[in-house]
Design an enzyme around this catalytic site. Structure first.
Site, mmCIF file in Angstrom:
data_model
loop_
_atom_site.group_PDB
_atom_site.id
_atom_site.type_symbol
_atom_site.label_atom_id
_atom_site.label_comp_id
_atom_site.label_asym_id
_atom_site.label_seq_id
_atom_site.Cartn_x
_atom_site.Cartn_y
_atom_site.Cartn_z
ATOM 1 N N SER A 103 0.953 -1.211 -0.342
ATOM 2 C CA SER A 103 -0.062 0.034 0.010
ATOM 3 C C SER A 103 0.976 1.328 0.084
ATOM 4 O O SER A 103 1.880 1.160 -1.068
ATOM 5 C CB SER A 103 -0.791 0.378 0.820
ATOM 6 O OG SER A 103 -1.983 0.768 0.410
ATOM 7 N N ASP A 239 -2.746 5.956 -4.163
ATOM 8 C CA ASP A 239 -1.824 5.743 -2.904
ATOM 9 C C ASP A 239 -0.880 4.695 -3.965
ATOM 10 O O ASP A 239 -1.498 3.803 -4.950
ATOM 11 C CB ASP A 239 -2.181 4.968 -1.932
ATOM 12 C CG ASP A 239 -3.744 3.899 -1.909
ATOM 13 O OD1 ASP A 239 -3.813 3.576 -3.148
ATOM 14 O OD2 ASP A 239 -3.315 3.378 -1.111
ATOM 15 N N ASP A 241 -0.840 1.115 -3.980
ATOM 16 C CA ASP A 241 -1.723 0.225 -4.854
ATOM 17 C C ASP A 241 -3.238 0.505 -5.178
ATOM 18 O O ASP A 241 -4.155 -0.071 -5.785
ATOM 19 C CB ASP A 241 -2.060 -0.685 -3.919
ATOM 20 C CG ASP A 241 -3.024 -0.930 -2.178
ATOM 21 O OD1 ASP A 241 -3.171 0.423 -2.166
ATOM 22 O OD2 ASP A 241 -3.060 -1.838 -1.855
ATOM 23 N N MET A 323 -11.908 9.090 5.896
ATOM 24 C CA MET A 323 -11.430 9.946 5.590
ATOM 25 C C MET A 323 -9.729 9.832 4.917
ATOM 26 O O MET A 323 -9.263 10.597 4.671
ATOM 27 C CB MET A 323 -10.885 10.693 7.387
ATOM 28 C CG MET A 323 -10.604 12.131 7.037
ATOM 29 S SD MET A 323 -11.723 12.790 6.292
ATOM 30 C CE MET A 323 -10.472 14.364 6.151
#
Length: 460
Positions: A103, A239, A241, A323
């Site tokens: 990630s 991001d 991934d 968020m």
């Protein structure tokens, strides 16, 4: 007994430092453990993909061997975004898949996100995998599982282009942060008819330009500069991934995910009056009234993509967001989080306007802080620390205290939140209010509570 580092088994996934806590052997045994869980559920085939990290191919080889040695057949979809792996899992493997991804962690990290039979593995289910490894609870296979390789990028691209329709082309800039989304985003948005300026779309697991985490303003500065100096009307960032979306307006304003969700909710509610919309405990206090005003039912949920997904299943919500940048569409989509798809839906909405930035800038906004972090002493349990603080806390003037995930204290003119992170040993704080004076007053209330524990240092 197979030897494995226990603390790589996190709340939402498995994650560690490659070669140290996450070894080739660990990947193999995790594959065997996933296969054992799959066998319990009668699952015989699992989709397997990886992001652009340098350690991906090697980890893939070992986890795949763990699966096939246990009799599970593998659909290997190669280098893909996490949502593309979910797409393959849902459409080809009955909702079962494993994604090898770190990630937005540093380059030396990697890990696994897993779903079996349509359910994301999280919390207790991940601890069960650890127990299987430690007790050698693997299944003996009658025969080796097969491996089929398949490129699913075309099917994924065509599916989105086939049902997301823009009213006009938009000139956009995208920043993939050298994450795997860069291999697919430009083609997708051009396929929708847009003009695209690509920043850092070459997949490079060293992340040489900036970290692929659009939730941090410092990682959006290149995109902001490109919008300022070029012709693009709007900026999208992803991001590592590509399951999270960042959004920047022409004038350099960052539209945080809770405000993005206002627009997505309004759009979905136009077609589905009365629909449920889920948001996480970190979201703005302006979101629930907005959802209600547009005819929806607002539901606050714990932070964490696996919690949001299970709440969507339970409630039948059509859209959700948190968020950190995960947005989940059940309406016209499969219910999983996908940064590229959320970007496409955003462009569809904005294409009805001649001035996309104005639409975004006009969304309701309060004064708020970014996330503030307090490091916890070694070995302490964040959830327990929060419970101890809450037991002796007094919040004079509070209108509501919400305890679904930490402590969110609502006041007439703002809120304060403190919760334990599920992924790192920190407390997370966030504040929002109508005025600067109100935000400072609320922060001071929380400061007094935090400082009642001598081991915690106030972050401001």
């Amino acid at each position: 007994m197979a030897s494995i580092t226990r603390d790589i088994f996190k709340a939402y996934d498995i994650r560690g430092i490659v070669g140290k806590t996450l070894t080739d052997d660990a990947a193999y045994f995790i594959g065997r453990a996933i296969a054992a869980k799959a066998a319990e559920k009668g699952i015989a085939r699992i989709a397997l993909g990886r992001d652009g990290r340098l350690s991906g191919p090697e980890l893939m080889e070992h986890i795949q061997r763990g699966l096939t040695d246990s009799g599970i057949s593998v659909l290997n979809v190669g280098m893909v975004t996490t949502p593309m792996l979910y797409f393959a899992a849902v459409n080809e493997c009955g909702g079962s898949g494993v994604m090898i991804t770190g990630s937005h962690n540093p380059p030396d990290y990697n890990g696994f996100k897993m779903m079996l039979g349509g359910d994301t593995l999280a919390g207790e289910a991940i601890q069960e995998l650890l127990a299987i490894v430690e007790k050698d609870g693997f299944v003996a296979a009658d025969k080796q599982g097969s491996v089929t390789e398949k490129d699913i990028s075309g099917a994924y691209h065509d599916h989105i282009v086939g049902h997301v329709k823009l009213k006009r082309p938009i000139n956009i800039a995208i920043d993939a942060g050298n994450g795997v989304g860069g291999a697919f985003a430009g083609k997708l948005y051009k396929g929708l008819g847009n003009e695209v300026t690509e920043l850092f779309c070459e997949v490079d697991g060293n992340f040489p330009n900036h970290h692929p985490d659009p939730s941090k303003p410092e990682n959006l500065q290149d995109l902001i500069a490109a919008l300022k100096n070029g012709d693009a009307e709007i900026g999208l960032a992803f991001d590592g991934d590509a399951d999270r979306l960042g959004v920047v307006t022409k004038d350099g304003n960052i539209i945080y995910p809770d405000r993005q969700l206002m627009l997505f909710a309004q759009d979905v509610l136009n077609r589905n009056p009365g629909a449920k919309v889920i948001f996480d405990v970190k979201s703005t206090r302006l979101l629930a009234p907005w959802i209600k005003e547009h005819g929806g039912e607002a539901i606050m949920e714990k932070t964490g993509h696996s919690f949001i997904k299970s709440a969507m299943k339970k409630t039948g919500a059509l859209v959700a967001g948190e968020m950190s940048g995960h947005v989940f569409f059940k309406e016209r989509w499969f219910g999983f989080d996908d940064g590229l798809y959320a970007g496409a839906r955003l462009l569809e909405i904005l294409s009805a306007s001649d001035n996309p930035s104005e639409v975004l800038d006009n969304l309701p906004q309060s004064i708020s802080t970014p996330e503030l972090n307090i490091s916890l002493p070694e070995g302490s349990n964040g959830h327990q620390v929060i419970e101890e603080l809450a037991a002796k806390a007094e919040f004079e003037g509070a209108t509501e205290i919400i305890t679904i995930d930490g402590l969110r204290v609502e006041f007439p003119d703002g809120f304060g939140l403190m919760r334990a992170s599920n992924t790192t040993p920190i407390l997370v704080l966030r504040f929002e209010a109508d005025t600067q004076a109100a935000i400072e007053r609320i922060q001071n209330r929380f400061k007094a509570v935090i400082e009642s524990n001598p081991h915690l240092i106030w972050p401001l």
